[in-house]
Design an enzyme around this catalytic site. Structure first.
Site, PDB file in Angstrom:
ATOM      1  N   ASP A 104      58.611   4.311 -11.387  1.00 47.20           N
ATOM      2  CA  ASP A 104      57.609   4.073 -10.340  1.00 47.20           C
ATOM      3  C   ASP A 104      58.171   4.350  -8.938  1.00 47.20           C
ATOM      4  O   ASP A 104      59.383   4.328  -8.708  1.00 47.20           O
ATOM      5  CB  ASP A 104      57.157   2.608 -10.374  1.00 47.20           C
ATOM      6  CG  ASP A 104      56.243   2.314 -11.556  1.00 47.20           C
ATOM      7  OD1 ASP A 104      56.170   3.151 -12.471  1.00 47.20           O
ATOM      8  OD2 ASP A 104      55.615   1.236 -11.545  1.00 47.20           O
ATOM      9  N   HIS A 249      62.444   2.119 -11.665  1.00 51.42           N
ATOM     10  CA  HIS A 249      62.023   2.669 -10.364  1.00 51.42           C
ATOM     11  C   HIS A 249      62.991   3.767  -9.925  1.00 51.42           C
ATOM     12  O   HIS A 249      64.187   3.500  -9.776  1.00 51.42           O
ATOM     13  CB  HIS A 249      61.993   1.566  -9.305  1.00 51.42           C
ATOM     14  CG  HIS A 249      60.930   0.540  -9.539  1.00 51.42           C
ATOM     15  ND1 HIS A 249      61.054  -0.451 -10.490  1.00 51.42           N
ATOM     16  CD2 HIS A 249      59.713   0.366  -8.958  1.00 51.42           C
ATOM     17  CE1 HIS A 249      59.955  -1.195 -10.476  1.00 51.42           C
ATOM     18  NE2 HIS A 249      59.120  -0.721  -9.559  1.00 51.42           N
TER      19      HIS A 249
HETATM   20 ZN   LIG Z   1      55.309   0.343  -7.461  1.00 51.31          ZN
END
Ligand SMILES: [Zn+2]
Length: 285
Positions: A104, A249
């Site tokens: 992400d 992430h």
């Molecule tokens: Zn996010």
């Protein structure tokens, strides 16, 4: 004053008693008994008369409102925040017979290219839930993700919490990200992930209206969005097994050049081990 005889005195007393009886309100025998009982210190009605009973009743009434309200708030919070909740619409949080890596908040010029090379080395496909604002900033990174056969998902344009946004504002956020992705890659995204995983009852209809068929959540969280020793992320990934969707992430919604070495190191450790265990990997197209 003339003296009064016993007969007259008796009549006088009778008159006084009669006047007293007339002045007092006439009460039935039952009423008098009730008053007598009420004046007793052991009488339960006395508590009611003194107000403590009223307080107890008001306390009970308050709880009859508070308990359902607290329970309702708890259920709503679970529906809005828990990645596996289906309360506000169906989500994908399980990858069936395979494992899915998701990244992400990118693309990130410090990390995404290195990550793509690492995934290529181990022949693992992944899904990148990108932010439109970073795709606009680094379109070549977005097109590199697609060129290396990975999938791109929509993570909104600017990463706002969608929890309290109107349906139209959510659609606008998704569309802005979609436009940025399409301009950079000529590819349309099919899946979406709400920032922070937060979603209210308006999110699912908004995502459907914007053309998304899948809301992809996760089952394992790397908790990797702040710099930390790689061993911590590595420990959290220890439990990954077939069927898991792993949240990691490569970017940071607060800064476009975030340090994600801890995530890369943890993946470097686990990717060959997962492959040796026979885990199959899929992406969300
Ligand atoms: Zn996010």
């Amino acid at each position: 004053m003339p003296a009064i005889g016993p007969k007259q005195a008796g009549r006088q007393r009778w008159k006084v008693r009669s006047a007293a009886v007339i002045r007092q309100p006439r009460r039935s025998l039952g009423w008098r008994a009730a008053l007598l009982a009420l004046s007793s210190p052991n009488c339960p009605l006395r508590a009611w008369r003194d107000g403590s009973h009223a307080r107890r009743i008001s306390t009970v009434n308050a709880w009859t409102f508070i308990l359902p309200a607290v329970a309702g708030a708890g259920v709503s919070a679970w529906g809005a925040f828990h990645p596996r909740s289906q309360l506000f619409g169906p989500t994908v949080h399980w990858a069936d017979n395979a494992c899915a890596l998701t990244f992400d908040d990118g693309p990130n010029p410090q990390v995404t290219t290195r990550l793509l090379s690492l995934l290529e080395k181990h022949e693992v496909p992944a899904t990148f839930f990108v932010l439109g604002k970073y795709v606009r900033e680094y379109p070549s990174l977005a097109s590199e993700i697609v060129a290396r056969k990975h999938c791109i998902g929509n993570h909104t344009y600017a990463h706002p919490s969608l929890l309290l946004l109107s349906r139209q504002r959510i659609i606008d956020e998704l569309n802005r990200c979609e436009d940025a992705v399409f301009q950079a890659t000529a590819v349309r995204t099919a899946c979406v992930r709400p920032p922070f995983g937060f979603r209210g009852p308006q999110f699912y209809p908004a995502a459907r209206r914007a053309g998304f068929s899948k809301i992809v959540m996760w089952s394992v969280n790397g908790w990797d969005w702040n710099p930390q020793p790689a061993c911590r992320v590595s420990r959290r990934l220890e439990k990954v097994q077939q069927g898991d969707i792993v949240l990691l992430h490569d970017g940071d919604h607060r800064a476009s050049n975030a340090d994600r070495r801890h995530m890369l190191e943890a993946l470097e450790y686990w990717l060959p081990r997962w492959k040796n265990r026979g885990l199959q990997f899929v992406s969300f197209g």
